[in-house]
Write a protein that holds these residues in place. Structure first.
Motif, short mmCIF file in Angstrom:
data_model
loop_
_atom_site.label_atom_id
_atom_site.label_comp_id
_atom_site.label_asym_id
_atom_site.label_seq_id
_atom_site.Cartn_x
_atom_site.Cartn_y
_atom_site.Cartn_z
N LEU A 22 -20.84 0.16 -5.43
CA LEU A 22 -21.76 -0.72 -4.69
C LEU A 22 -21.57 -2.17 -5.11
CD1 LEU A 22 -24.14 -1.16 -2.77
CD2 LEU A 22 -25.66 -0.68 -4.71
N ALA A 23 -21.40 -2.41 -6.38
CA ALA A 23 -21.17 -3.77 -6.87
C ALA A 23 -19.87 -4.34 -6.32
CB ALA A 23 -21.14 -3.78 -8.40
N VAL A 24 -18.82 -3.53 -6.26
CA VAL A 24 -17.54 -3.98 -5.72
C VAL A 24 -17.69 -4.34 -4.24
CG1 VAL A 24 -15.19 -3.22 -5.14
CG2 VAL A 24 -16.12 -2.77 -7.41
N VAL A 54 -8.32 -11.26 -8.62
CA VAL A 54 -7.43 -10.25 -9.23
C VAL A 54 -8.25 -9.21 -9.98
CG1 VAL A 54 -5.66 -9.91 -11.01
CG2 VAL A 54 -5.40 -11.73 -9.32
N LEU A 55 -9.25 -9.64 -10.71
CA LEU A 55 -10.11 -8.68 -11.41
C LEU A 55 -10.85 -7.79 -10.43
CD1 LEU A 55 -11.54 -11.00 -14.20
CD2 LEU A 55 -9.84 -9.19 -14.46
N TRP A 56 -11.28 -8.34 -9.29
CA TRP A 56 -11.95 -7.54 -8.27
C TRP A 56 -10.98 -6.51 -7.69
CZ3 TRP A 56 -11.22 -6.43 -3.16
CH2 TRP A 56 -12.26 -5.81 -2.52
N VAL A 61 -8.97 -1.04 -6.81
CA VAL A 61 -7.89 -0.04 -6.89
C VAL A 61 -8.32 1.13 -7.78
CG1 VAL A 61 -5.56 0.34 -7.77
CG2 VAL A 61 -6.05 -1.66 -6.36
N ARG A 62 -9.02 0.81 -8.84
CA ARG A 62 -9.47 1.87 -9.74
C ARG A 62 -10.45 2.84 -9.06
NH1 ARG A 62 -11.18 1.56 -15.97
NH2 ARG A 62 -12.11 3.61 -16.09
N TYR A 63 -11.28 2.32 -8.18
CA TYR A 63 -12.28 3.13 -7.49
C TYR A 63 -11.93 3.36 -6.03
CZ TYR A 63 -15.17 2.48 -11.60
OH TYR A 63 -15.65 2.50 -12.88
#
Length: 76
Positions: A22-24, A54-56, A61-63
């Motif tokens: 949700l935060a992403v 880039v951090l986003w 990608v992780r989720y």
């Protein structure tokens, strides 16, 4: 006030490691707005905006298995 609230809510959700997807999703449009602003109007802040983007992307990608439902053409 609304954008500030979305940013704070997204940041708090990431910090407490709850509802990360949700935060992403909440922070994505805000980050795009920040990138566009710095690319077009205030280029001195562009390097930091790129780092944030880039951090986003790393989180997205992780989720990605949880975000895949957003890209479904027909929900039914």
């Amino acid at each position: 006030m609304v954008i500030f609230s979305v940013q704070v809510l997204g940041g708090v959700l990431l910090l407490v490691n709850r509802f990360v997807v949700l935060a992403v999703v909440l922070l994505g449009p805000v980050i795009v707005n920040i990138l566009c602003f710095h690319a077009l109007m205030a280029p001195e802040g562009l390097p930091l905006a790129i780092v944030v983007a880039v951090l986003w992307v790393i989180l997205a990608v992780r989720y990605k298995q949880y975000l895949a439902g957003i890209f479904v053409q027909n929900a039914a």
